[in-house]
Design a protein around this motif. Structure first.
Motif, short mmCIF file in Angstrom:
data_model
loop_
_atom_site.label_atom_id
_atom_site.label_comp_id
_atom_site.label_asym_id
_atom_site.label_seq_id
_atom_site.Cartn_x
_atom_site.Cartn_y
_atom_site.Cartn_z
N ASP A 435 34.20 59.35 38.15
CA ASP A 435 35.14 58.23 37.98
C ASP A 435 35.17 57.37 39.23
O ASP A 435 35.21 56.13 39.16
N VAL A 436 35.18 57.99 40.39
CA VAL A 436 35.19 57.24 41.65
C VAL A 436 33.90 56.46 41.80
O VAL A 436 33.89 55.28 42.17
N THR A 437 32.77 57.10 41.51
CA THR A 437 31.47 56.43 41.61
C THR A 437 31.39 55.23 40.67
O THR A 437 30.96 54.13 41.06
N ARG A 438 31.83 55.41 39.42
CA ARG A 438 31.82 54.31 38.46
C ARG A 438 32.76 53.19 38.89
O ARG A 438 32.44 52.00 38.75
N SER A 439 33.89 53.55 39.44
CA SER A 439 34.85 52.55 39.88
C SER A 439 34.32 51.76 41.07
O SER A 439 34.47 50.53 41.13
N LEU A 440 33.72 52.44 42.01
CA LEU A 440 33.14 51.76 43.17
C LEU A 440 32.04 50.81 42.73
O LEU A 440 31.93 49.69 43.25
N ALA A 441 31.22 51.22 41.78
CA ALA A 441 30.16 50.34 41.27
C ALA A 441 30.76 49.08 40.66
O ALA A 441 30.25 47.96 40.86
N ALA A 442 31.85 49.25 39.91
CA ALA A 442 32.50 48.09 39.30
C ALA A 442 33.09 47.17 40.37
O ALA A 442 32.98 45.94 40.27
N ILE A 443 33.72 47.74 41.38
CA ILE A 443 34.30 46.92 42.45
C ILE A 443 33.20 46.15 43.17
O ILE A 443 33.36 44.94 43.44
N ARG A 444 32.10 46.79 43.47
CA ARG A 444 30.98 46.09 44.14
C ARG A 444 30.46 44.97 43.25
O ARG A 444 30.22 43.85 43.72
N ARG A 445 30.27 45.25 41.98
CA ARG A 445 29.72 44.27 41.06
C ARG A 445 30.64 43.05 40.94
O ARG A 445 30.18 41.89 41.04
N VAL A 446 31.92 43.30 40.77
CA VAL A 446 32.87 42.20 40.59
C VAL A 446 33.06 41.44 41.90
O VAL A 446 33.15 40.20 41.91
N THR A 447 33.11 42.15 43.02
CA THR A 447 33.28 41.49 44.31
C THR A 447 32.13 40.53 44.60
O THR A 447 32.34 39.40 45.05
N ARG A 448 30.91 40.96 44.33
CA ARG A 448 29.74 40.10 44.57
C ARG A 448 29.73 38.92 43.63
O ARG A 448 29.36 37.80 44.00
N ALA A 449 30.16 39.15 42.38
CA ALA A 449 30.21 38.04 41.42
C ALA A 449 31.25 37.01 41.85
O ALA A 449 31.00 35.80 41.77
N CYS A 450 32.39 37.48 42.34
CA CYS A 450 33.42 36.54 42.79
C CYS A 450 32.98 35.80 44.05
O CYS A 450 33.34 34.63 44.24
#
Length: 454
Positions: A435-450
């Motif tokens: 869950d932590v790994t998946r969440s970190l991946a989502a945060i990285r993905r969204v942060t870079r998109a923003c």
């Protein structure tokens, strides 16, 4: 009845089994479908099975997956399976948990649970306690005991005569006191604004060197676990100074109190056990269903004096403990049974492991995000709380909104000492390394998109 309850169980099990793969936040279609609930009161009955079907089909998709492993928006613990099961069973019992004479089983379960909580949190075994709805009512109950004790010293019976003409009580709080504490003070007639505020440091800890002189009846409200940073007030100097001046010391520890159950984190609460009262939530870090707050008072007598009532029709005379003698409510559900079930199942080592696992996940989040370009961790991660900024306030809010919309995890915004941040609260037994790994991946993905968007 049997078919209906079996259908409810099947639906609940299906909901829980799908928790790991569903969106954490409901999608727009699920929220829009709630409009179908806005109908006039029916003129007549319908089959109960149809009602249950509507509840599931409209309600379940519109929930946040708070019982899953990737909800970090508030300090919310997913309910342990055994505590869900105990909750179902106690609901079937349908006991009013007020009196030993009318519900002896519930009274004994709650008495056992209270003793175990005191032992686990390293508090005096003789302390009194109450199972209430949450930290608001836990603070209210404990502070009602404080109000009684302080005014009794002055020769005033506050329960009989009220506060009109009573000696004034000074309440001292830290600048980072939680709003529910202030709500409790307001309900008690002590005032939300009639407080003396003590400055805090960069982590939200009350500064003991700025504690004012305490004169007359005084309550000092300290904090175990700042809701943003997880930081703890320095209990040893604060309690010593307050007691030397005759003040009552209360600890608001909705989630932080449970650090005492972990050998790795018990140092954070050093000196806390010398206070006079404590408030915490079992529906946070003990991971039992809502609602489950606990008020604890070193001397049970003031709590009982503030809460107990009697009436000719109530069988209150008993050699055993009547739960309602210590709670604001008379009629209430048997919420202490869920606490008993969780502690009976986890044991001392299981609770410690739960706390330590959540804290390890929080440190993993903090270490990984601190290494990311454009991310800044704003707090010392001493417990389960992580504050992350993604630049300026606008960009941070856009990242949070995009994460919530995407649905991979749910974290909320906060403002910490002038900085807008995303707050990650890790409190669930269900959160895994994946869950932590998946969440970190989502945060990285969204942060870079923003970052790449205007």
């Amino acid at each position: 009845m049997k078919d209906l309850l079996e259908d409810a169980a099947r639906r609940a099990i299906g909901y829980l089994e799908g928790m790991g793969e569903r969106r954490v936040a409901p999608d727009d279609a699920a929220v829009a479908a709630l409009a179908r609930l806005r109908v006039p009161l029916p003129d007549g009955p319908q089959p109960a099975a149809q009602t249950l079907s509507e509840l599931d089909e409209l309600g379940s998709p519109a929930t946040l997956a708070m019982n899953g492993g990737r909800f970090f928006g508030f300090v919310i613990g997913a309910s342990l399976p055994v505590s869900i099961a105990s909750n179902w069973l106690t609901t079937a019992w349908d006991q009013n948990a007020a009196l030993h004479a009318s519900s002896p089983g519930v009274a004994v379960f709650e008495s056992m649970a209270l003793g175990w909580v005191l032992e686990l949190l390293q508090l005096p075994a003789t302390a009194g306690g109450a199972f209430v709805t949450g930290a608001t009512m836990a603070n209210f109950s404990a502070l009602a005991a404080a109000r009684h004790a302080l005014l009794r010293r002055e020769g005033w019976n506050v329960e009989a005569d009220g506060l009109f003409g009573a000696p004034p009580i000074t309440v001292v709080i830290g600048e980072e006191a939680h709003p529910t504490l202030l709500k409790s003070l307001g309900m008690l007639g002590l005032g939300r604004n009639r407080v003396v505020r003590v400055p805090v440091d960069g982590q939200g800890r009350m500064r003991a060197d700025r504690l004012p002189a305490l004169r007359g009846p005084t309550i000092l409200c300290t904090q175990a676990g700042n809701v943003n940073t997880g930081a703890f007030d320095p209990f040893e100097p604060l309690v010593a100074a307050a007691h030397a001046q005759g003040a009552w010391v209360h600890v608001d520890g909705a989630f932080g109190l449970w650090a005492a159950a972990s050998p790795a984190h018990a140092g954070l609460v050093s000196g806390m056990a010398a206070a006079d009262s404590w408030a915490t939530d079992a529906h946070k870090w003990l991971n039992v269903p809502y609602d489950s707050g606990i008020a604890l008072v070193r001397d049970a007598q003031p709590l009982r004096a503030a809460m107990a009532i009697s009436a000719d029709y109530l069988p209150t005379e008993s050699e055993f403990r009547n739960p309602s003698d210590y709670t604001p409510e008379l009629s209430r559900r048997a919420r202490g049974v869920d606490v008993w079930a969780a502690l009976r199942t986890l044991g001392r080592s299981g609770v410690a492991a739960l706390v330590e696992r959540c804290c390890a996940h929080a440190r993993h989040f903090a270490d990984a995000l601190a290494a990311e370009e454009g991310c800044q961790v704003l707090n010392d991660v001493v417990l389960n709380q992580v504050l992350v900024s993604f630049g300026d306030a606008d960009r941070t809010r856009r990242v949070i909104a995009a994460l919530q919309q995407e649905g991979s995890l749910w974290a909320g915004p906060t403002v910490w000492q002038g900085r807008t941040a995303m707050r990650l609260s890790v409190s669930s037994w269900a959160t895994t390394d994946d869950d932590v790994t998946r969440s970190l991946a989502a945060i990285r993905r969204v942060t870079r998109a923003c970052a790449s968007s205007p």
